[in-house]
Design a protein around this motif. Structure first.
Motif, mmCIF file in Angstrom:
data_model
loop_
_atom_site.group_PDB
_atom_site.id
_atom_site.type_symbol
_atom_site.label_atom_id
_atom_site.label_comp_id
_atom_site.label_asym_id
_atom_site.label_seq_id
_atom_site.Cartn_x
_atom_site.Cartn_y
_atom_site.Cartn_z
ATOM 1 N N VAL A 97 -11.962 -3.990 1.527
ATOM 2 C CA VAL A 97 -10.598 -4.005 2.068
ATOM 3 C C VAL A 97 -9.990 -5.381 1.839
ATOM 4 C CG1 VAL A 97 -9.190 -3.665 4.132
ATOM 5 C CG2 VAL A 97 -11.242 -2.267 3.759
ATOM 6 N N CYS A 98 -8.715 -5.408 1.465
ATOM 7 C CA CYS A 98 -8.027 -6.673 1.237
ATOM 8 C C CYS A 98 -7.772 -7.400 2.559
ATOM 9 C CB CYS A 98 -6.695 -6.430 0.532
ATOM 10 S SG CYS A 98 -6.842 -5.870 -1.179
ATOM 11 N N ARG A 100 -3.151 6.270 8.670
ATOM 12 C CA ARG A 100 -2.244 5.952 7.574
ATOM 13 C C ARG A 100 -0.862 6.555 7.817
ATOM 14 N NH1 ARG A 100 -3.162 3.936 2.599
ATOM 15 N NH2 ARG A 100 -1.456 4.199 1.109
ATOM 16 N N SER A 158 -6.610 5.884 6.214
ATOM 17 C CA SER A 158 -6.486 7.273 5.778
ATOM 18 C C SER A 158 -6.199 8.146 6.993
ATOM 19 C CB SER A 158 -7.774 7.748 5.091
ATOM 20 O OG SER A 158 -8.869 7.643 5.988
ATOM 21 N N LYS A 182 1.157 4.387 10.195
ATOM 22 C CA LYS A 182 1.674 3.160 9.592
ATOM 23 C C LYS A 182 2.828 3.449 8.647
ATOM 24 C CE LYS A 182 -2.460 0.385 10.193
ATOM 25 N NZ LYS A 182 -3.418 -0.573 9.593
ATOM 26 N N CYS A 186 -4.084 -7.594 -3.979
ATOM 27 C CA CYS A 186 -4.033 -7.498 -2.522
ATOM 28 C C CYS A 186 -2.641 -7.894 -2.037
ATOM 29 C CB CYS A 186 -5.113 -8.387 -1.914
ATOM 30 S SG CYS A 186 -6.787 -7.699 -2.089
ATOM 31 N N SER A 188 2.090 -3.005 6.383
ATOM 32 C CA SER A 188 1.100 -2.482 5.435
ATOM 33 C C SER A 188 0.737 -1.052 5.800
ATOM 34 C CB SER A 188 -0.161 -3.355 5.442
ATOM 35 O OG SER A 188 0.127 -4.657 4.972
ATOM 36 N N ASP A 231 -1.762 -3.174 -3.509
ATOM 37 C CA ASP A 231 -2.816 -2.319 -2.985
ATOM 38 C C ASP A 231 -3.286 -2.891 -1.646
ATOM 39 O OD1 ASP A 231 -3.156 -0.474 -5.274
ATOM 40 O OD2 ASP A 231 -3.773 -2.289 -6.325
ATOM 41 N N THR A 232 -3.995 -2.093 -0.894
ATOM 42 C CA THR A 232 -4.570 -2.576 0.366
ATOM 43 C C THR A 232 -6.093 -2.465 0.366
ATOM 44 O OG1 THR A 232 -4.159 -0.375 1.310
ATOM 45 C CG2 THR A 232 -2.529 -2.098 1.742
ATOM 46 N N GLU A 233 -6.652 -1.832 -0.656
ATOM 47 C CA GLU A 233 -8.090 -1.777 -0.848
ATOM 48 C C GLU A 233 -8.406 -2.310 -2.235
ATOM 49 O OE1 GLU A 233 -9.278 2.214 -0.203
ATOM 50 O OE2 GLU A 233 -8.919 2.170 1.961
ATOM 51 N N THR A 283 -2.192 1.313 5.371
ATOM 52 C CA THR A 283 -3.619 1.258 5.042
ATOM 53 C C THR A 283 -4.358 2.418 5.697
ATOM 54 O OG1 THR A 283 -4.090 -0.146 6.956
ATOM 55 C CG2 THR A 283 -3.535 -1.250 4.897
ATOM 56 N N GLY A 306 0.778 -1.239 0.000
ATOM 57 C CA GLY A 306 0.000 0.000 0.000
ATOM 58 C C GLY A 306 0.803 1.277 0.000
#
Length: 741
Positions: free
Chosen positions: A124-125, A225, A221, A228, A100, A217, A256-258, A219, A64
């Motif tokens: 979401v993944c 985010r 917002s 992380k 994912c 990861s 990606d994570t979504e 992820t 991500g």
């Protein structure tokens, strides 16, 4: 009688002017143009080499991680590495439509498009949670690896072998569960493993020549985010502290994570990797690389041979000329991730609206064309009012210029606005109005073929100029292609190819009507040869399959440009010429080293060694998906139906148009052959044909309408004024050979 004598003295446009030309000269010109086109296609750019070697490679991945996550204050380590090293936009395409984290890590270790089995659906993944066992304190076993390998081999069309990267090096050291998925061998063994990167890591990164680190990861917002991203930056700082000498560090946002496609971070820093932009032969675009390119890059840097027929990617190289400031290079107006995200949403809206408007326009044109038909009896319906005819003509011209105007609109930063769809629509409408006005207010507008030739010329010129300047308008453009999907990164896309082919061949047909019959094939082959070089050249269109398709279309168009039908002798000569150019280019491409081959050479190589099955399966699946999902399919079907009505209905006028202008019928046949072949072989189904139909069908309808309105016109003595239908046939030499129909 005087009028009849004048009509008999009118010389048809097919009659030769001046001294009689030698019959062999046009044929010689056609051969020379074909040879020149083949020579242009065989020129390939010099392939770059890897910028440096290393004793160790450290591959640090963060699912991500995007460029807007980096900041000199919050993520100083990532920012410093980006400033020192080479950077690029990473496309994380895998065997799944959305990659994912598990798919990304597996694809990284396979060097090919792979997929991890999914157990849930949602926005979401799933987190990376592979089943790991540790029979000793050294390595680990990925218990699901054997079934995952079998699933990728048997059920997915890419032939990926998870663990191919690990099998190509002496040993691997994995830190974290995601890294274990990338470092596991095909039978599941991870040579050395730790659940996370330890604080005390002296000497660990020199135990194996390849170390893979899971930075976590990134992820969510907002503040979540940012925290992380800071955690990933802190882990990378510990990696740098333990980094051995003569090592190459690669940082990648591996997935990606979504459930949405995005572009991610790619950084390479080490000896020979300082500064510049990352790229690969697989993308052909400076600053862009794919996730599958990382595995061959690792082996090339370590001096290891690449496994045969397992890796789908190409080794990453570095190109110079990038801004020193990372923000200037990857953020703000150069944020390709934001632009590609906006492009995905706006493109669907644009083509859906375009298809609806063109269908509505065709329906409105039908009653006008019915009334425009001249009846044999003394009484019949009145002709359509001139104002309605004029308004319909302008609407048809505007419809044909919609996609070229959208390409020009992509030069503006519409995607940075809070309402990108409205801004893009407004800018596109402005360019449509400008193009329509240029055609309408030209002195030659009353000429029957002027709107057709002018609109076609504008379409071909827009795409051609874009290719000559690096196809900047098509990359992440509404009328182009998006880098996040991983299908194309440079050259001409399916939409651009359809517009270019339709514009070029219809323009050639229009120009051919003004010269003697003998030289019409020369005009078609000359312009077609230019198009073949522009589409197939790796410097320009970079689409050899499109070049082969255009070669076939040009041969068909040239064969019937002088009139008549595609008889067997004509078909035979067209087939021989087309196959000659195609086979010559293909053989030269196959003889190149594998890293330098185009897609055509790779496909032929796979056919020769019996491994083309997965490629053919992928193409068939892509055709099926494009056929059902793309609004361009609707445009293609609507265009075919409208032309069919114009061809077979008594009010249509297309038969009369083709009888008066046989070169236009040849152009239509060439466009059809080219777009169908290119679409099917490139896996885009009717997308190329839909773009061509959106460009050519509206102006073909306009020209057919004009021919209907002039169907009863006769030449007149000089001095008579024009009637309400417009200039008479005496002002258009191409119409003096009117045939019934």
């Amino acid at each position: 009688m005087k009028a009849l004598d004048r009509l008999r003295r009118v010389r048809p446009p097919s009659a030769p002017d001046g001294p009689r030309a030698a019959r062999w000269v046009p044929h010689l010109m056609v051969v020379l143009i074909a040879v020149a086109a083949l020579a242009g296609l065989t020129i390939r750019p010099v392939s770059d080499t890897n910028p440096g070697s290393a004793d160790y490679v450290i591959l640090a991945g963060a699912a991500g991680l995007r460029w807007d996550d980096l900041d000199p204050q919050r993520t100083p380590t990532l920012w410093q590495e980006a400033t020192k090293g080479s950077i690029g936009w990473l496309s994380v395409r895998s065997a799944m439509r959305v990659t994912c984290p598990s798919d990304g890590w597996l694809t990284l270790g396979a060097g090919n498009y792979a997929a991890w089995p999914r157990h849930t659906t949602g926005r979401v993944c799933e987190p990376v949670q592979p089943a790991l066992t540790r029979p000793d304190d050294i390595g680990a076993n990925l218990t699901e690896q054997r079934s995952v390998v079998q699933n990728n081999q048997d059920r997915l069309p890419y032939g990926a072998v998870p663990g191919a990267l690990a099998e190509s090096v002496r040993c691997t050291y994995a830190f974290g569960p995601g890294a274990a998925m990338a470092a596991a061998r095909p039978f599941g063994r991870v040579d050395k493993y730790q659940p996370e990167f330890p604080a005390d890591s002296d000497g660990l990164l020199s135990d194996c020549n390849l170390s893979i680190v899971d930075l976590g990861s990134v992820t969510g917002s907002g503040e979540q985010r940012r925290r992380k991203a800071q955690a990933a930056d802190a882990t990378l700082a510990r990696v740098l502290a333990a980094r051995p000498p003569r090592s190459l560090l690669i940082v990648a946002g591996v997935s990606d994570t979504e459930r949405s496609n995005r572009l991610h971070v790619a950084i390479a820093e080490g000896e020979g990797w300082n500064g510049g932009r990352l790229t690969s032969a697989g993308t052909g675009r400076d600053g862009y690389l794919q996730l599958i390119d990382l595995a061959p890059t690792v082996l090339t840097a370590l001096g290891k041979p690449l496994p045969e027929r397992l890796f789908a990617g190409r080794s990453v190289t570095v190109v110079e000329d990038r801004p020193a400031d990372v923000a200037d290079a990857m953020l703000g107006v150069h944020n390709a991730d934001h632009r590609s995200t906006a492009q995905t949403a706006v493109a669907e809206i644009f083509f859906t609206v375009l298809a609806g408007l063109q269908i509505l326009l065709f329906l409105l044109a039908v009653p006008v064309m019915v009334r425009a038909r001249r009846h044999a009896g003394p009484r019949g319906p009145a002709l359509p009012p001139p104002r309605i005819v004029a308004a319909l003509e302008l609407a048809l011209i505007a419809a044909s210029l919609a996609i070229p105007a959208a390409l020009v609109a992509d030069a503006t930063p519409w995607w940075r606005n809070a309402h990108p769809a409205w801004v893009f629509g407004t800018v596109t409408a402005l360019f449509i109005a400008i193009g329509t006005a240029l055609i309408r207010f030209a002195p030659r507008y009353p000429r029957t073929l002027w709107p057709l030739g002018a609109a076609s010329g504008i379409a071909a010129m827009v795409v051609g100029l874009d290719l000559l300047t690096g196809a900047q308008l098509q990359l992440n453009g509404v009328a182009g292609y998006s880098a996040v999907y991983g299908a194309r990164y440079a050259g001409v896309g399916g939409v651009g190819l359809g517009v270019f082919v339709a514009g070029l061949l219809v323009l050639a047909g229009s120009l051919s009507q003004w010269i003697v019959k003998r030289w019409r094939p020369v005009v078609v082959v000359f312009l077609g040869g230019i198009g073949v070089v522009m589409v197939g050249s790796p410097y320009l269109g970079a689409d050899p399959v499109g070049a082969v398709a255009l070669t076939a279309g040009v041969c068909v168009a040239a064969a019937i440009s002088t009139g008549g039908w595609l008889t067997f002798p004509r078909f035979a000569w067209a087939a021989v010429a087309g196959l000659g150019v195609t086979i010559g280019f293909a053989l030269l491409d196959v003889r190149r080293p594998a890293p330098e081959q185009s897609i055509l050479g790779r496909v032929l190589t796979e056919l020769l060694n019996g491994t083309a099955g997965p490629a053919m399966s992928r193409t068939a699946a892509a055709n099926g998906q494009a056929l059902l999902d793309s609004p361009l399919t609707l445009l293609a079907v609507a265009g075919v139906l409208m032309l069919a009505f114009c061809q077979f209905s008594p009010w249509g006028g297309l038969n009369r148009l083709f009888g008066l202008h046989p070169a236009l019928r040849a152009a239509g046949a060439g466009v059809t052959v080219t777009t169908l072949i290119a679409g099917m072989l490139n896996g885009s189904a009717l997308s190329v044909a839909g773009a061509a139909a959106a460009t050519a069908v509206p102006i073909a309808v306009l020209t057919a309408l004009r021919v209907l309105l002039h169907a009863a016109d006769r030449t007149r003595p000089e001095g008579e004024t024009d009637g309400p239908g417009g200039p008479l046939l005496r002002e258009d030499p191409a119409l003096t050979t009117r045939q019934p129909g």
